[in-house]
Structure formats: C-alpha cells, structure tokens
Enzyme design. Structure first.
Site, PDB file in Angstrom:
ATOM      1  CE  LYS A  34      88.965   4.844  66.627  1.00 37.72           C
ATOM      2  NZ  LYS A  34      89.815   5.655  65.760  1.00 37.72           N
ATOM      3  CE1 TYR A 254      62.233  19.837  67.069  1.00 37.62           C
ATOM      4  CE2 TYR A 254      63.712  17.961  66.966  1.00 37.62           C
ATOM      5  CZ  TYR A 254      63.047  18.931  67.700  1.00 37.62           C
ATOM      6  OH  TYR A 254      63.199  18.967  69.050  1.00 37.62           O
TER       7      TYR A 254
HETATM    8  C1  LIG Z   1      94.555   3.671  63.316  1.00 35.32           C
HETATM    9  C2  LIG Z   1      93.276   2.913  63.201  1.00 35.32           C
HETATM   10  N1  LIG Z   1      93.310   1.611  62.875  1.00 35.32           N
HETATM   11  C3  LIG Z   1      92.185   0.889  62.753  1.00 35.32           C
HETATM   12  C4  LIG Z   1      90.939   1.447  62.940  1.00 35.32           C
HETATM   13  C5  LIG Z   1      89.710   0.625  62.718  1.00 35.32           C
HETATM   14  O1  LIG Z   1      89.099   1.039  61.529  1.00 35.32           O
HETATM   15  P1  LIG Z   1      87.717   0.403  61.019  1.00 35.32           P
HETATM   16  O2  LIG Z   1      86.683   0.804  62.013  1.00 35.32           O
HETATM   17  O3  LIG Z   1      87.522   0.996  59.670  1.00 35.32           O
HETATM   18  O4  LIG Z   1      87.937  -1.064  60.975  1.00 35.32           O
HETATM   19  C6  LIG Z   1      90.854   2.788  63.274  1.00 35.32           C
HETATM   20  C7  LIG Z   1      89.544   3.405  63.463  1.00 35.32           C
HETATM   21  O5  LIG Z   1      89.308   4.568  63.302  1.00 35.32           O
HETATM   22  C8  LIG Z   1      92.066   3.551  63.406  1.00 35.32           C
HETATM   23  O6  LIG Z   1      92.038   4.853  63.716  1.00 35.32           O
END
Ligand SMILES: Cc1ncc(COP(=O)(O)O)c(C=O)c1O
Length: 308
Positions: A34, A254
């Site tokens: 993501k 800064y």
């Molecule tokens: C629903 C969900 N699952 C898994 C992850 C992955 O988490 P991590 O980056 O701690 O592995 C995220 C990341 O925010 C998430 O929102």
C-alpha cells in the site's frame, strides 16, 4: 543534477519476502504494497515479487487496479475495503479480496449487484480500536454474509496494535479475541503484520501480512534489521554541497539547534524534510549514515541536513 539519490535494491525486497515466508512455513503471505509500496515504488515492487508473492495488499481501488494490470492471477487484498458503494462492482471485476470493517460496508456489499462474488475479509476490532467490528457485530455480519450471492470466501482478519513491543499485554488480548470468534466457520484467517510474522508464531494463521519488514526495516526498537536477517531496500546517498568553519558558540540550522563547543567544520548535505528526511531527527550523525570519500575533507564533525 541535484546530488541526492534514493536507490532501491529490489533483490532485497525478494530476500525480505522470503524471510517472512520462512518464519511461517506452509502459510501464505500478502505482500503489503500500500501507499506506493511504502514509498518504494508499487510497480517495481510488484514486478520483482510477481513470481514469489501469494498476494498483494493495497490501500485503495486505484492501487489494486495497478497491481491487477501487472498480475492477472494474484490475490489482491483491499485493506480498507471500498469507500463507496459504487466501488464494489469494480472490486468484483478486478477479482479483489475485500475487507469489510463496518456494518455500512457489509450493507453496501449486500446491496450490490456483482458480476462475480468477491472474497470477503471481515475485520474484527480485537483491540486496535480504529477499524473493525466488535465481536457481537462481527457475529451478526457473519450470519448475514454466509451464503450471500456476493460472497465467495468468507474470511477473518484483524490487526495488532502493539506487536512491535514484545510481550505487550494488548497483543495477548487481541490474539485471545481473535481465537474467540473462530467457532464461526471462516475459510481463511489473517492476523500477523511484520512484528507478529517475526515473533508470534501463534498469530500466523493462514495468511501473513508483512509490510515494513519487506522494505528492510525492523519493527522493533531493540532489534536491528540485520539481526532479523533483513536487508535494507532503500539507501539515500548525497554529497556535501558546502563546508564551512564555525566558531565556538555559533549555532547551526533551524532553531539554532546545535551549538559548536569547539571550532568546528560543518558540512551541509542537500537533503531536507521536503525530501522525506525526518523534520525532528536529532542533531548529530543518524545511525546508518556513512561518510565514504568526502571530496572536501574526510574529517567533518557534523553532517547537517539542510532543512528546506
Ligand atoms: C491491515 C494491515 N495489515 C498489515 C499491515 C502491515 O503492517 P506492518 O508494516 O507492521 O508489517 C498494515 C500496515 O499498516 C495494515 O494496515
């Protein structure tokens, strides 16, 4: 050209995904890509994992469509589900796995006419208290979704709040709450983020969801990525673009945040918070910063990020 380069080592992404899989033999793993693969490049990361990853997890339909265009068979999990009812048809066309974290989302899915059923991941709020259904609502939604024409697999998912702090009582509570609803028939279960993949085998379930570890960062404050067998994916290199002498008592940067206690030679790197460098990084050399061959002089005492 501005001498500031972020290099991405895609072989390290593959290595780190393999580390996640080795932690939980026999389980599958959504590579969490993501937000443009945590800023590392969605297209590049999905391409390098194309033959390895069991699936990908994204934040929105736009990202899902990008992944689907590159991979016609991978499972793609929409982590926050659909933001409006019109998105369910597209989710079905793209053959996505869809999280349902609220009653509204459940109702919108059930009100949609879909070309094909979707895999549903009901999200339990096991203690994070951001997204998800409490146990009673989850049981109710499960009953409404079971056998519905819009639903292919009916799956369970939840997310840890404190798995990166080892031995935290909230993690234990979340795991218990997750196990408590497993009397319901679910096709697949998913609970583990990176920290849980690495340290909590009891949370591995059917599908892992590693994110940050794929990019070579440790989720734990007290354990380095190297200690966890992870390889850094991004490295940022820059050159000093100015060096100056600072007298005792003069300040730098800064907020006049650093003061010379002795005559000091100061180097400035062209990199600041507009580039993603932490605005509140402490003064001094950040861990991991290497000063290889400085063309000015190898002995600068401080490398200052020029905060622009
Ligand atoms: C629903 C969900 N699952 C898994 C992850 C992955 O988490 P991590 O980056 O701690 O592995 C995220 C990341 O925010 C998430 O929102």
């Amino acid at each position: 050209m501005r001498p500031l380069v972020a290099s991405i080592d895609l072989a390290a992404v593959r290595h780190n995904y393999a580390v996640a899989k080795r932690c939980a033999p026999g389980r599958q793993a959504f590579a969490v890509v993501k937000a443009n693969a945590y800023g590392h490049g969605l297209r590049e990361v999905v391409t390098v994992l194309a033959d390895d990853a069991d699936g990908f997890a994204v934040a929105c339909l736009e990202e899902a469509a990008q992944v689907r265009a590159m991979h016609d068979s991978a499972r793609i999990l929409l982590l926050e589900g659909c933001f409006e009812i019109s998105e369910y048809r597209m989710a079905a066309q793209l053959q996505l796995d869809v999280v349902l974290h609220s009653v509204v989302q459940v109702e919108q899915l059930l009100a949609s006419e879909l070309a094909r059923p979707v895999n549903v991941w009901l999200k339990l709020d096991s203690g994070m208290h951001r997204l998800g259904l409490d146990e009673a609502a989850l049981r109710d939604c499960h009953a409404r979704l079971e056998g519905a024409a819009q639903v292919a697999e009916l799956n369970l998912l939840s997310h840890f709040a404190c798995a990166d702090e080892r031995g935290h009582s909230v993690t234990e509570l979340q795991l218990e709450r997750f196990l408590d609803v497993l009397d319901l028939p679910f096709d697949q279960r998913s609970l583990a983020n990176s920290a849980a993949v690495l340290m909590i085998p009891a949370a591995h379930m059917d599908w892992l969801r590693p994110g940050i570890m794929l990019y070579g960062a440790s989720p734990f404050a007290e354990l380095s990525a190297a200690e966890l067998g992870l390889q850094a994916v991004m490295s940022l290199t820059a050159e000093l673009i100015a060096v100056r002498e600072i007298a005792v008592g003069e300040t730098v940067g800064y907020g006049a945040g650093w003061q010379a206690e002795r005559p000091s030679r100061i180097g400035t790197v062209s990199c600041g918070y507009a580039d993603g460098y932490p605005r509140h990084a402490p003064a001094g050399r950040p861990s991991g910063l290497q000063v290889p061959a400085c063309r000015w002089w190898g002995g600068c005492r401080w490398i200052c990020s020029r905060l622009i």
